[in-house]
Write an enzyme that holds these catalytic residues in place. Structure first.
Site, PDB file in Angstrom:
ATOM      1  N   ALA A  66     -11.986   2.828   3.748  1.00  0.00           N
ATOM      2  CA  ALA A  66     -10.573   1.845   2.832  1.00  0.00           C
ATOM      3  C   ALA A  66     -10.054   2.524   2.084  1.00  0.00           C
ATOM      4  O   ALA A  66     -10.460   3.167   1.920  1.00  0.00           O
ATOM      5  CB  ALA A  66     -12.078   0.611   2.729  1.00  0.00           C
ATOM      6  N   HIS A  67      -8.848   1.422   1.500  1.00  0.00           N
ATOM      7  CA  HIS A  67      -7.933   2.455   0.668  1.00  0.00           C
ATOM      8  C   HIS A  67      -8.000   3.758  -0.589  1.00  0.00           C
ATOM      9  O   HIS A  67      -9.197   2.579  -1.636  1.00  0.00           O
ATOM     10  CB  HIS A  67      -6.871   1.225   0.888  1.00  0.00           C
ATOM     11  CG  HIS A  67      -7.169   0.442  -0.234  1.00  0.00           C
ATOM     12  ND1 HIS A  67      -6.460  -1.027  -0.587  1.00  0.00           N
ATOM     13  CD2 HIS A  67      -8.359  -0.292  -1.268  1.00  0.00           C
ATOM     14  CE1 HIS A  67      -7.057  -1.905  -1.371  1.00  0.00           C
ATOM     15  NE2 HIS A  67      -8.329  -1.681  -1.150  1.00  0.00           N
ATOM     16  N   ASN A  68      -8.283   4.444  -0.781  1.00  0.00           N
ATOM     17  CA  ASN A  68      -8.567   5.231  -1.704  1.00  0.00           C
ATOM     18  C   ASN A  68      -9.831   5.754  -2.394  1.00  0.00           C
ATOM     19  O   ASN A  68     -10.371   6.251  -3.330  1.00  0.00           O
ATOM     20  CB  ASN A  68      -8.294   4.561  -3.327  1.00  0.00           C
ATOM     21  CG  ASN A  68      -7.102   3.516  -3.317  1.00  0.00           C
ATOM     22  OD1 ASN A  68      -6.305   2.254  -2.946  1.00  0.00           O
ATOM     23  ND2 ASN A  68      -6.075   4.786  -3.907  1.00  0.00           N
ATOM     24  N   GLN A  73       0.760  -1.302  -0.017  1.00  0.00           N
ATOM     25  CA  GLN A  73       0.184   0.032   0.296  1.00  0.00           C
ATOM     26  C   GLN A  73       0.529   1.237  -0.041  1.00  0.00           C
ATOM     27  O   GLN A  73       1.750   1.928   0.633  1.00  0.00           O
ATOM     28  CB  GLN A  73      -0.343  -0.337   1.494  1.00  0.00           C
ATOM     29  CG  GLN A  73      -1.924  -1.217   1.257  1.00  0.00           C
ATOM     30  CD  GLN A  73      -3.213  -1.449   0.342  1.00  0.00           C
ATOM     31  OE1 GLN A  73      -3.729  -0.380  -0.318  1.00  0.00           O
ATOM     32  NE2 GLN A  73      -2.270  -2.462  -0.723  1.00  0.00           N
TER      33      GLN A  73
END
Length: 345
Positions: free
Chosen positions: A237-239, A196
């Site tokens: 969460a990511h992004n 990540q």
């Protein structure tokens, strides 16, 4: 801190009715307030309390002015006026500048002399901590973290490598910013971790609740806009990208790469699936599951209300029969079309 009603009316832009020199020391509820306290009317269901209140003053909308027995500040938005008065009468405690002897601050970190670094904090290499920042006890900053002016971190907040926090933010205890997103690739029956590599970038005037987690991006950044308010126990969460002045209630979950517009609200325990987009001014009610993008402003729900168990079980039983019922209806419609066709010949 104490203020006259004249000053509080000026602060809120409201119209004062009553003793302009009356002094108010704190805020309270209609039921509990005394002569040195101010309360507000939030809902018509509290009208009986308004009529009996002993408050030194009440913030009400003009439509209810005649029902207030004493001093009043009249405004179209009593809740907003109450918030501004509460901030004035109950300001946050000022932190003492300096670094606590038990804190560990890397030699390459830049810490403003007006900042306050609490007990047992860890500040990693290359961090930049701006003016009047406060780190509560046991906060941990990774490498090259940047924190803007007047931002406050309560106890046990973790901000990991290269993440950026804007100005005037507030992070409640246990918040975690910049942990790895949930990224794995399948290799047969095993999972291979996807590094990540992005950051979390948080705008100005953002509040993040206790034990809320905001994951770093996989490649691009996770971005939280200006003025966003996140309640406790939220997963981002990511992004994910969240637009300016959006607010989310406790236990909401936002899956990876979702994009949420500005001025949205998301109710408690609502879930927004990954790679979806919500436009500006979309309001998702509590416990809803959003499975498709929403372009149009407005309120959206997908949850079922609680009902007696016996009725719920009957409905579930009928739900299991739905596929068979659809097939039966289709056959009946086909038979009806044939009958109509024979009669028209």
């Amino acid at each position: 801190m104490a203020e006259t009603l004249a000053e509080l009316a000026r602060l809120t832009g409201g119209q004062l009715r009553g003793d302009r020199k009356h002094t108010i020391q704190s805020v309270s509820t209609l039921a509990a307030a005394g002569p040195a306290e101010i309360a507000f009317l939030a809902d018509d269901k509290f009208l009986p309390q308004l009529k009996r209140t002993r408050a030194g003053a009440v913030i009400v909308d003009p439509a209810h002015a005649s029902e207030c027995p004493g001093n009043a500040i009249l405004t179209d938005n009593p809740h907003l006026a109450f918030a501004r008065i509460a901030q004035r009468l109950h300001p946050a405690s000022a932190s003492r500048p300096g670094v606590h002897p038990t804190a560990v601050v890397d030699a390459t970190a830049r810490v403003a002399t007006s900042a306050s670094i609490g007990a047992h904090c860890v500040v990693g290499p290359g961090c930049v901590i701006a003016e009047r920042v406060t780190l509560g006890p046991h906060c941990v900053l990774g490498t090259q973290v940047e924190i803007g002016d007047d931002t406050r971190l309560a106890a046990h907040v973790t901000v990991l490598d290269r993440c950026v926090l804007g100005k005037r933010g507030l992070l409640q205890p246990g918040a975690v910013i910049g942990a790895d997103g949930f990224g794995f690739a399948r290799d047969g029956v095993r999972w291979v971790k996807v590094p990540q590599l992005g950051r979390v970038v948080i705008g100005d005037d953002v509040e993040i609740g206790a034990n809320t987690a905001i994951d770093r991006g996989a490649l691009s950044d996770t971005v939280i806009g200006d003025g966003v308010k996140l309640d406790n126990l939220i997963q981002v969460a990511h992004n994910v990208r969240i637009g300016d002045h959006t607010a989310m209630a406790g236990q909401a979950g936002i899956a990876g790469s979702a994009v949420i517009g500005s001025r949205c609200t998301v109710g408690g325990q609502a879930v927004i699936l990954g790679h979806l987009e919500l436009g500006d001014d979309v309001h998702v009610t509590a416990t809803s599951l959003v499975t498709k993008s929403i372009d149009e402003p407005g309120a959206y729900s997908s949850s079922l209300k609680a009902m007696p168990v016996a009725g719920w079980r009957r409905n579930v039983a009928r739900l299991h029969q739905l596929d068979a019922l659809v097939r039966r209806v289709a056959k009946l419609e086909e038979r009806l079309r044939k009958l109509v066709g024979e009669k028209s010949v």
